[in-house]
Design a protein around this motif. Sequence first.
Motif: not given
Length: 129
Positions: A104-129
């Motif tokens: 995507t053009p105009n690359y930008a980031v944001e900082y949201r702090g440490v990942k929550t348990k829910e974010e880590k859980g969703m990441e695991q679900v996506v990783r194992y699909k």
Amino acid sequence: MGNKLVGRKRQVVEERYTKPQGLYVNTDVDIKKLRKLIVESKLAPCYPGDDESCHELEECPICFLFYPSLNRSRCCMKSICTECFLQMKNPNSARPTQCPFCKTPNYAVEYRGVKTKEEKGMEQVVRYK
């Protein structure tokens, strides 16, 4: 009644984490601007990366080091450490930077702090699909 400014809470960051840790040799970075962005929680602190994986640490997919928290791409929400982001975003270039993950053009980031348990859980679900 008085108006309150609603915004991002400033985080307390040790001074040593408000400047690059030396992951890259050539860094053309405005240290004052970087410090301000980190203190205002707009960029993740420049923690030293760790070679060892740990349950609480996140891996930067560019340098493959592990950090307590990372920035997120606004376009595709991929994680990236501050030092790798600074390498991607050349301040002296007039050309917009593309996201290294989804292009995507105009690359930008944001900082949201440490990942929550829910974010880590969703990441695991996506990783194992």
